[in-house]
Enzyme design. Structure first.
Site, mmCIF file in Angstrom:
data_model
loop_
_atom_site.group_PDB
_atom_site.id
_atom_site.type_symbol
_atom_site.label_atom_id
_atom_site.label_comp_id
_atom_site.label_asym_id
_atom_site.label_seq_id
_atom_site.Cartn_x
_atom_site.Cartn_y
_atom_site.Cartn_z
ATOM 1 N N GLU A 128 0.833 -1.213 0.000
ATOM 2 C CA GLU A 128 0.000 0.000 0.000
ATOM 3 C C GLU A 128 0.859 1.251 0.000
ATOM 4 O O GLU A 128 0.854 2.027 0.949
ATOM 5 C CB GLU A 128 -0.981 -0.018 1.177
ATOM 6 C CG GLU A 128 -0.311 -0.403 2.473
ATOM 7 C CD GLU A 128 -1.269 -0.639 3.630
ATOM 8 O OE1 GLU A 128 -2.374 -1.155 3.399
ATOM 9 O OE2 GLU A 128 -0.890 -0.304 4.747
ATOM 10 N N GLY B 82 1.992 4.938 -1.071
ATOM 11 C CA GLY B 82 1.412 6.203 -1.499
ATOM 12 C C GLY B 82 2.503 7.023 -2.164
ATOM 13 O O GLY B 82 2.542 7.229 -3.371
ATOM 14 N N ARG B 83 3.454 7.429 -1.319
ATOM 15 C CA ARG B 83 4.530 8.321 -1.740
ATOM 16 C C ARG B 83 5.269 7.859 -2.989
ATOM 17 O O ARG B 83 5.528 8.640 -3.900
ATOM 18 C CB ARG B 83 5.528 8.432 -0.581
ATOM 19 C CG ARG B 83 6.609 9.439 -0.755
ATOM 20 C CD ARG B 83 7.659 9.289 0.352
ATOM 21 N NE ARG B 83 7.083 8.955 1.632
ATOM 22 C CZ ARG B 83 6.728 9.850 2.555
ATOM 23 N NH1 ARG B 83 6.921 11.115 2.342
ATOM 24 N NH2 ARG B 83 6.193 9.459 3.703
ATOM 25 N N TYR C 289 7.966 17.760 9.682
ATOM 26 C CA TYR C 289 9.059 16.809 9.900
ATOM 27 C C TYR C 289 10.432 17.402 9.604
ATOM 28 O O TYR C 289 11.414 16.666 9.532
ATOM 29 C CB TYR C 289 8.917 15.585 8.965
ATOM 30 C CG TYR C 289 7.556 14.946 8.867
ATOM 31 C CD1 TYR C 289 7.026 14.225 9.937
ATOM 32 C CD2 TYR C 289 6.839 15.014 7.683
ATOM 33 C CE1 TYR C 289 5.795 13.603 9.814
ATOM 34 C CE2 TYR C 289 5.597 14.389 7.555
ATOM 35 C CZ TYR C 289 5.083 13.694 8.630
ATOM 36 O OH TYR C 289 3.883 13.079 8.510
ATOM 37 N N CYS D 240 1.505 33.030 10.494
ATOM 38 C CA CYS D 240 2.172 33.565 11.686
ATOM 39 C C CYS D 240 2.728 32.434 12.536
ATOM 40 O O CYS D 240 2.321 32.225 13.680
ATOM 41 C CB CYS D 240 1.210 34.424 12.485
ATOM 42 S SG CYS D 240 0.651 35.832 11.532
ATOM 43 N N GLU D 241 3.603 31.680 11.946
ATOM 44 C CA GLU D 241 4.324 30.601 12.618
ATOM 45 C C GLU D 241 5.697 30.603 11.973
ATOM 46 O O GLU D 241 5.795 30.583 10.744
ATOM 47 C CB GLU D 241 3.669 29.233 12.308
ATOM 48 C CG GLU D 241 2.433 28.917 13.101
ATOM 49 C CD GLU D 241 2.722 28.501 14.535
ATOM 50 O OE1 GLU D 241 3.913 28.337 14.889
ATOM 51 O OE2 GLU D 241 1.759 28.355 15.286
HETATM 52 C C1 LIG Z 1 0.357 6.443 5.313
HETATM 53 C C2 LIG Z 1 0.185 4.999 5.128
HETATM 54 C C3 LIG Z 1 0.619 4.369 3.951
HETATM 55 C C4 LIG Z 1 1.341 5.092 2.855
HETATM 56 O O1 LIG Z 1 2.588 5.530 3.229
HETATM 57 P P1 LIG Z 1 3.618 6.029 2.096
HETATM 58 O O2 LIG Z 1 4.772 6.535 2.890
HETATM 59 O O3 LIG Z 1 2.929 7.108 1.366
HETATM 60 O O4 LIG Z 1 3.928 4.861 1.246
HETATM 61 C C5 LIG Z 1 0.363 3.040 3.806
HETATM 62 N N1 LIG Z 1 -0.262 2.324 4.761
HETATM 63 C C6 LIG Z 1 -0.682 2.885 5.907
HETATM 64 C C7 LIG Z 1 -1.380 2.049 6.907
HETATM 65 C C8 LIG Z 1 -0.468 4.233 6.126
HETATM 66 O O5 LIG Z 1 -0.891 4.782 7.279
#
Ligand SMILES: *Cc1c(COP(=O)(O)O)cnc(C)c1O
Length: 426
Positions: A271, A273-274, A313, A339-340
């Protein structure tokens, strides 16, 4: 290497038109790049039977992007009702969706299991009693605790709020078996933005060891293992990219060894994303102010509402100045107007001279960028544009307006004069 040269080429000579037409700031996503990376991932795992990527919707929750990913055959990893609704709105259903929530509410369970259901990933054994119904398939999120080390974004597994412990695994599956569940998965996510392929291989190995133990102890044949997301991307020009090819080969070998030994193998889910969308987005913002005080500041027309990662981060995002080939000889802070004092896209960064009106490209904002933005200080989130594979540019989300910001103030009047009741201490 940040943003790909191919993406850079695709916007070369066109970005000023795009900025003039749509106005700044905006995130711009590269459809071709997303498709190419998706195909690459499928290619790398082509030899693993039952491989499927479940895109982590929180990284880039826009239906136009999710449709591209669905066309690649990907499923979706959701962890909120909004993400479930979004994924289903583009046609994902049942096994196309993995619901990986934590601290799950009754309302979330109802949403996850209703409307065609999903693959449910349980974060704790206490949640078994809170399930509104017995599902066909259940998965648990496993936290190995001291057995593994995490990394800086996700933290040490011992301190991470996610998942069930080592000791809880067998009892958890045993209980679900008794409740009549027939199909099982096992999930774990140990690292985030990790560019060392070995940690993902170790996760696969760890899950396969559990698959074997669950088979021996409970007679369970896991339908799938899910190694989570966390595949890293090079944010800095000198970062070595993740070697996905070796990652695929090594995991494939582990799966084949398991198949030979056990006579079956679970499917492999992931799973990310990035890794899928991160490098294929840029935040385009215009320099609007110059300030020389104790430091040299360049003020831009975007704020951390558009991109939280640097403030949250201390994350590095590469920045280039569009259409300028001057030497990088000025040390500046690139700042928004919140304003941070952490509303900075870059701190003491060496960049070429920036004039007011110049377009700045903040790289690698295709994941956890727009999605993470917030409205503190009345700062509104910018629009999102898609550079389509055929060269057209489409607005796929408009910028927020003051009406959006004030909309929750329009609510029905509800007044209570609460009576004072003696609270009984027990
Ligand atoms: C955020 C998240 C991802 C995706 O993380 P990436 O760094 O974008 O690959 C996958 N699984 C879970 C459970 C997450 O919380």
């Amino acid at each position: 290497m940040p943003m790909s040269p191919a993406f850079e080429n695709r916007i070369a000579g066109r970005l000023r038109h795009i900025a003039d037409h749509f106005g700044t700031p905006f995130h711009l996503y590269d459809e071709q790049g997303i498709r190419d990376t998706g195909e690459q991932l499928k290619q790398v795992f082509a030899n693993v039977a039952g491989f499927r990527e479940y895109f982590a919707v929180k990284a880039l929750p826009n239906p136009h992007i999710l449709r591209i990913l669905r066309n690649l055959g990907f499923g979706f990893d959701c962890s909120s009702i909004a993400e479930l609704v979004l994924s289903r709105s583009i046609g994902a259903q049942a096994d196309d969706i993995m619901f990986t929530s934590n601290n799950t509410s009754a309302e979330e369970f109802t949403a996850a299991l209703g409307d065609g259901g999903c693959l449910l990933n349980l974060d704790d054994i206490s949640l078994i009693d809170k399930l509104p119904c017995v599902t066909e398939t259940i998965c648990f999120r496993y936290n190995p605790g001291e057995r593994r080390v995490g990394n800086s974004i996700i933290g040490n597994p011992l301190e991470a709020k996610y998942g069930i412990t080592h000791e809880q695994v067998i009892p958890a599956y045993q209980r679900m078996q008794r409740l009549g569940v027939k199909q099982f998965g096992l999930h774990s996510m140990i690292v985030s933005n990790e560019r060392d392929y070995r940690s993902m291989v170790e996760t696969a190995q760890m899950l396969l060891e559990w698959a074997e133990a669950l088979n021996h102890k409970l007679g369970i044949r896991l339908s799938f293992i899910n190694i989570g997301g966390g595949l890293g991307i090079p944010y800095r020009p000198d970062d070595t990219p993740l070697n996905v090819k070796v990652l695929g080969n090594d995991i494939c070998r582990l799966m084949q060894m398991f198949q030979r030994r056990m006579g079956y193998a679970p499917a492999l889910h992931m799973e990310s994303g990035r890794f899928i969308t991160g490098p294929h987005g840029v935040l385009v913002t215009r320099a609007i102010n110059h300030k020389h005080t104790y430091r040299h500041y360049i003020g831009v027309d975007a704020s951390m509402s558009a991109l939280m990662r640097p403030a949250m981060y201390g994350a590095y995002h590469h920045i280039t100045v569009y259409g300028k080939s001057r030497p990088a000889d000025q040390t500046v802070d690139i700042v928004g107007s919140l304003c941070e004092n952490n509303d900075k896209f870059a701190v003491q960064r060496l960049l070429p001279q920036i004039d007011e009106g110049d377009l700045l490209l903040i790289h690698d904002t295709g994941a956890h960028g727009h999605a993470m933005g917030f409205n503190y200080n009345g700062r509104l989130r910018p629009q999102e544009l898609l550079l389509c594979a055929d060269g057209r540019v489409e607005r796929i989300r408009r910028a927020e307006t003051l009406d959006d910001y004030f909309s929750t103030l329009q609510c029905t009047v509800d007044t209570l004069s609460p009576p004072i009741v003696q609270e009984v201490n027990q």
